[in-house]
Design a protein around this motif. Structure first.
Motif, PDB file in Angstrom:
ATOM      1  N   ASP A 101       8.321  32.032 -28.564  1.00 34.08           N
ATOM      2  CA  ASP A 101       7.574  33.294 -28.498  1.00 34.08           C
ATOM      3  C   ASP A 101       7.854  34.092 -27.227  1.00 34.08           C
ATOM      4  O   ASP A 101       7.048  34.961 -26.857  1.00 34.08           O
ATOM      5  CB  ASP A 101       6.065  33.019 -28.592  1.00 34.08           C
TER       6      ASP A 101
ATOM      7  N   LYS B 136       7.545  37.939 -27.046  1.00 34.14           N
ATOM      8  CA  LYS B 136       6.267  38.659 -26.955  1.00 34.14           C
ATOM      9  C   LYS B 136       5.942  39.102 -25.532  1.00 34.14           C
ATOM     10  O   LYS B 136       4.973  39.835 -25.336  1.00 34.14           O
ATOM     11  CB  LYS B 136       5.123  37.772 -27.470  1.00 34.14           C
TER      12      LYS B 136
ATOM     13  N   MET C 270       3.408  34.154 -20.174  1.00 41.00           N
ATOM     14  CA  MET C 270       2.645  33.808 -21.373  1.00 41.00           C
ATOM     15  C   MET C 270       1.200  33.435 -21.057  1.00 41.00           C
ATOM     16  O   MET C 270       0.323  33.533 -21.919  1.00 41.00           O
ATOM     17  CB  MET C 270       3.323  32.642 -22.108  1.00 41.00           C
TER      18      MET C 270
ATOM     19  N   LEU D 215      -1.177  32.436 -25.426  1.00 41.21           N
ATOM     20  CA  LEU D 215       0.219  32.290 -25.834  1.00 41.21           C
ATOM     21  C   LEU D 215       0.894  31.110 -25.150  1.00 41.21           C
ATOM     22  O   LEU D 215       1.699  30.397 -25.759  1.00 41.21           O
ATOM     23  CB  LEU D 215       0.981  33.583 -25.527  1.00 41.21           C
TER      24      LEU D 215
ATOM     25  N   SER E 281      -2.568  35.819 -28.648  1.00 40.05           N
ATOM     26  CA  SER E 281      -2.199  36.228 -29.999  1.00 40.05           C
ATOM     27  C   SER E 281      -3.288  35.768 -30.952  1.00 40.05           C
ATOM     28  O   SER E 281      -3.502  34.560 -31.123  1.00 40.05           O
ATOM     29  CB  SER E 281      -0.848  35.622 -30.377  1.00 40.05           C
TER      30      SER E 281
END
Length: 513
Positions: A362, A365, A319, A329, A324
């Motif tokens: 998340d 992602k 991440m 992230l 985003s």
């Protein structure tokens, strides 16, 4: 001669003496043997008597023990027989009770059948009475039942809309006095206690160099070096006239970081050729993977989250290189995790579970492959695959309403995700998309009859709708506000929430001359 006789006499005397000695020895030996034999017989008799006595004693002991065990077994058998008799008595009593209840049930069934028949007769009578009353009413009013129903529905529709809008207004006002105040307090305190930096998302990375001579070395003879570097990293390297800069272009931040670090080592080392490029890129890729895992571990330790699967830790580390809407992230996930923990504490829930769900919400992602699932559902499947608890998995999958929430952790993650993404300065939005969203809000509100003017203000966070006083009543403004909010929620995509304010006013204008 005398000597010979002496010798003969001596020999004879010796022989006689030897014979006598042998005779007496045999006689003494026989006498001793008889004594030993008698003694042995006496001892054997004593031992025999002792063994007999000992055998009798052991037989008595065995007999006593056998009698004792037999008595114990007899007592057990008697106790078992007593229990069996008691159990038989209980079963008989229970059987009697069952039979009594069966008789009662039979009686109740008969009564129920009788009442059912009575109800059927009563129903038939009521149906006849209803038909008679309906025929009478239709004859008196001159309308059929369907026509009367339609007129009644039509007459009550407008009244019901007005009453419903007023009722909704009263409920919302009452809720705002308590729930709105408490919710604002919790959210404001939560936001104030968390501060996170924001990173800007880029599709390019600029690599600075000391002088432009290095550009030629990076390109290499006939472009061999730059082609080898692009093939090894998967990143497009743009070498143009920009002074002291090389642009690394690509949508994968991890690959851009590998390319940047590899270029830095190659330029610092000075040896730039295809074999060296492949060696350095492989080494840097391994370093970045280790950094990703270390970042994931450090993040989990900082947030006090334990027991994560190693693959989840690696995804958390990835991440760091994802963004985003301009928001990093990993920083967004950390911020959401802290917000979830604080809000869960305020609501009396487990803050550790809420923090865990916020950190992992998340992970869909940053998968290694690119499936067609939405990131919330993909994250839920990854969490289930790596043995996370069901409420954590549900909170991950439901934070965009793509799964039904089964615990309070799901709405907490959803709210904190929206807070982290919608707070001022959190995310970057392109100017074109921003203007389009404002225009879409205003056009949507203008599509309703009676609307005179619309204004999208506060960066699209509020929509003010001005209606004509002669076209819409005060009660209808409440209904219009609710309908516009529902339509915006169904048709538009936006961060955070949008407040809809419907304004109705009457103006009287006069001139003094």
């Amino acid at each position: 001669m005398d000597i010979i006789w002496i010798l003969v006499v001596g020999v004879i005397a010796f022989a006689v003496g030897a014979f006598g000695a042998n005779y007496f020895a045999k006689r003494n030996a026989k006498s001793g043997a008889n004594e030993i034999l008698e003694k042995a017989k006496l001892e054997a008799e004593v031992l025999k008597n002792n063994e007999v006595i000992k055998g009798k004693e052991e037989g008595m002991a065995i007999k006593s023990e056998a009698e004792k065990q037999a008595n114990q077994r007899l007592q057990k058998v008697q106790a078992s027989e007593a229990k069996a008799k008691q159990r038989e008595l209980q079963l008989n009593q229970q059987q009697g009770e069952v039979q009594r209840r069966r008789n009662e049930l039979d009686t109740l069934k008969q009564q129920l059948d009788t009442r059912t028949n009575q109800l059927e007769l009563r129903t038939q009578e009521l149906d006849k009475l209803e038909k008679s009353v309906r025929d009478t009413l239709e004859h008196v009013s001159g309308l059929s039942a369907d026509q009367a129903r339609e007129k009644l529905i039509e007459s009550l529709r407008d009244e019901a809309k007005t009453a419903a809008a007023s009722y909704v207004n009263d409920i919302m006002a009452d809720a705002k006095l308590t729930a709105n105040k408490e919710a604002k307090r919790i959210i404001v305190e939560t936001i104030q206690r968390v501060a996170t930096e924001t990173a800007v998302e880029n599709a390019v990375t600029v690599f600075h160099i000391d002088n432009d001579d290095i550009k030629g070395r990076i390109i290499g003879r006939e472009g061999r070096n730059i082609r080898a570097l692009e093939a090894a990293t998967g990143i497009e390297i743009i070498v143009d006239d920009t002074p002291e800069a090389i642009v690394l272009s690509g949508f994968d931040p991890v690959r851009r970081e590998i390319a940047r670090l590899a270029l830095h080592q190659l330029v610092a080392d000075g040896r730039i050729h295809p074999a060296r490029i492949e060696e350095v890129v492989a080494k840097v890729r391994k370093q970045v993977e280790e950094e990703i895992i270390e970042t994931g571990k450090r993040t989990a330790i900082d947030l006090g989250i334990h027991g994560l699967h190693p693959e989840l830790i690696r995804l958390i580390g990835k991440m760091k290189y994802r963004s985003s809407y301009g928001q990093n992230l990993l920083q967004h996930s950390r911020e959401t995790a802290n917000l979830c923990a604080i809000m869960a504490s305020e609501l009396g829930l487990n803050p550790k579970k809420a923090r865990r769900a916020g950190l992992l919400h998340d992970i869909g992602k940053v998968p290694d492959d690119e499936p067609e699932l939405p990131h919330a559902q993909l994250g839920m499947k990854l969490a289930e695959q790596f043995k996370e608890k069901p409420d954590i998995c549900n909170a991950i999958g439901a934070h965009h309403d793509e799964e039904e929430a089964t615990s309070l952790y799901a709405p907490i993650v959803q709210v904190c995700d929206a807070i982290s993404g919608a707070r001022p300065g959190a995310r970057r939005e392109a100017v074109e998309a921003y203007i389009k969203r404002l225009n879409d809000l205003e056009k949507l509100a203008m599509s309703y009859p009676g609307v005179v003017k619309t204004y999208a203000i506060q960066a699209g966070r509020e929509l003010r709708v001005i209606v004509g006083a002669d076209k819409i009543s005060d009660a209808e403004t409440e209904r219009l506000s609710t309908e516009i909010a529902q339509k915006i929620q169904d048709e538009l995509t936006y961060p955070g929430q949008v407040r809809i304010t419907v304004i109705r006013e009457t103006r009287a204008v006069s001139y003094a001359k």
